[in-house]
Design a protein around this motif. Structure first.
Motif, PDB file in Angstrom:
ATOM      1  N   ARG A 127      23.413 116.829 108.578  1.00 37.81           N
ATOM      2  CA  ARG A 127      24.553 117.473 107.908  1.00 37.81           C
ATOM      3  C   ARG A 127      25.762 116.548 107.864  1.00 37.81           C
ATOM      4  NH1 ARG A 127      25.967 123.025 110.266  1.00 37.81           N
ATOM      5  NH2 ARG A 127      27.289 122.994 108.443  1.00 37.81           N
ATOM      6  N   ARG A 128      26.057 115.894 109.001  1.00 42.24           N
ATOM      7  CA  ARG A 128      27.224 114.994 109.067  1.00 42.24           C
ATOM      8  C   ARG A 128      27.049 113.819 108.112  1.00 42.24           C
ATOM      9  NH1 ARG A 128      27.512 110.513 111.669  1.00 42.24           N
ATOM     10  NH2 ARG A 128      25.878 111.000 113.182  1.00 42.24           N
ATOM     11  N   ASN A 131      29.769 113.698 100.323  1.00 45.84           N
ATOM     12  CA  ASN A 131      30.773 114.756 100.298  1.00 45.84           C
ATOM     13  C   ASN A 131      30.162 116.137 100.041  1.00 45.84           C
ATOM     14  OD1 ASN A 131      33.505 115.223 100.869  1.00 45.84           O
ATOM     15  ND2 ASN A 131      33.949 115.556  98.703  1.00 45.84           N
ATOM     16  N   LEU A 132      28.850 116.285 100.256  1.00 45.35           N
ATOM     17  CA  LEU A 132      28.189 117.576 100.134  1.00 45.35           C
ATOM     18  C   LEU A 132      28.223 118.296 101.470  1.00 45.35           C
ATOM     19  CD1 LEU A 132      24.957 116.607  98.146  1.00 45.35           C
ATOM     20  CD2 LEU A 132      26.952 117.834  97.272  1.00 45.35           C
ATOM     21  N   PRO A 145      17.341 106.904 101.179  1.00 44.36           N
ATOM     22  CA  PRO A 145      17.990 108.218 101.288  1.00 44.36           C
ATOM     23  C   PRO A 145      19.207 108.104 102.193  1.00 44.36           C
ATOM     24  CG  PRO A 145      16.118 108.110 102.755  1.00 44.36           C
ATOM     25  CD  PRO A 145      16.117 106.822 101.970  1.00 44.36           C
ATOM     26  N   CYS A 146      19.962 109.180 102.326  1.00 41.15           N
ATOM     27  CA  CYS A 146      21.066 109.217 103.285  1.00 41.15           C
ATOM     28  C   CYS A 146      20.481 109.125 104.688  1.00 41.15           C
ATOM     29  CB  CYS A 146      21.845 110.519 103.161  1.00 41.15           C
ATOM     30  SG  CYS A 146      22.762 110.667 101.647  1.00 41.15           S
ATOM     31  N   SER A 147      21.013 108.239 105.493  1.00 42.76           N
ATOM     32  CA  SER A 147      20.496 108.043 106.850  1.00 42.76           C
ATOM     33  C   SER A 147      21.648 107.770 107.801  1.00 42.76           C
ATOM     34  CB  SER A 147      19.551 106.844 106.896  1.00 42.76           C
ATOM     35  OG  SER A 147      18.453 107.046 106.055  1.00 42.76           O
ATOM     36  N   GLY A 148      21.378 108.009 109.073  1.00 38.23           N
ATOM     37  CA  GLY A 148      22.378 107.695 110.077  1.00 38.23           C
ATOM     38  C   GLY A 148      21.854 107.895 111.472  1.00 38.23           C
ATOM     39  N   SER A 149      22.525 107.286 112.424  1.00 35.74           N
ATOM     40  CA  SER A 149      22.134 107.370 113.828  1.00 35.74           C
ATOM     41  C   SER A 149      22.586 108.684 114.445  1.00 35.74           C
ATOM     42  CB  SER A 149      22.765 106.220 114.621  1.00 35.74           C
ATOM     43  OG  SER A 149      22.297 104.992 114.149  1.00 35.74           O
ATOM     44  N   ILE A 150      21.731 109.219 115.303  1.00 31.84           N
ATOM     45  CA  ILE A 150      22.066 110.433 116.043  1.00 31.84           C
ATOM     46  C   ILE A 150      23.055 110.058 117.141  1.00 31.84           C
ATOM     47  CG2 ILE A 150      21.178 112.288 117.497  1.00 31.84           C
ATOM     48  CD1 ILE A 150      18.498 111.979 116.027  1.00 31.84           C
ATOM     49  N   GLU A 151      24.205 110.726 117.132  1.00 35.58           N
ATOM     50  CA  GLU A 151      25.227 110.448 118.133  1.00 35.58           C
ATOM     51  C   GLU A 151      24.986 111.280 119.387  1.00 35.58           C
ATOM     52  OE1 GLU A 151      29.028 111.008 116.255  1.00 35.58           O
ATOM     53  OE2 GLU A 151      28.719 109.315 114.909  1.00 35.58           O
ATOM     54  N   GLU A 152      25.565 110.834 120.484  1.00 34.20           N
ATOM     55  CA  GLU A 152      25.440 111.524 121.773  1.00 34.20           C
ATOM     56  C   GLU A 152      25.788 112.994 121.623  1.00 34.20           C
ATOM     57  OE1 GLU A 152      24.526 111.650 125.769  1.00 34.20           O
ATOM     58  OE2 GLU A 152      24.570 109.796 124.599  1.00 34.20           O
TER      59      GLU A 152
END
Length: 70
Positions: free
Chosen positions: A58-59, A66-67, A42-49
């Motif tokens: 959302r980001r 692009n949603l 799935p779409c994944s990413g690190s939580i930024e400060e």
């Protein structure tokens, strides 16, 4: 939290086809990804400060698909 541990958010995109039939969007990771290269995910990413998990989700969804999510 030790610096080697990242907080990550994964988001699933669901689409109801009809009744109880659903589709789930997954994406093929490129071979050059440092983690799980060439896997489906799935779409994944690190939580930024300073971000909440919801803001990260959302980001990342916007960056990767692009949603815009409300």
């Amino acid at each position: 939290m030790p610096p080697s541990i990242k907080r990550v958010v994964s988001s699933f995109i669901l689409n109801r086809i009809s009744g109880s039939d659903w589709r789930v969007a997954v994406f093929h990771r490129v071979d050059t990804m440092p983690t799980f290269p060439s896997h489906w995910a799935p779409c994944s990413g690190s939580i930024e400060e300073g971000e909440t998990p919801w803001q990260t989700a959302r980001r990342e969804l916007h960056e990767e698909t692009n949603l815009d999510v409300d």
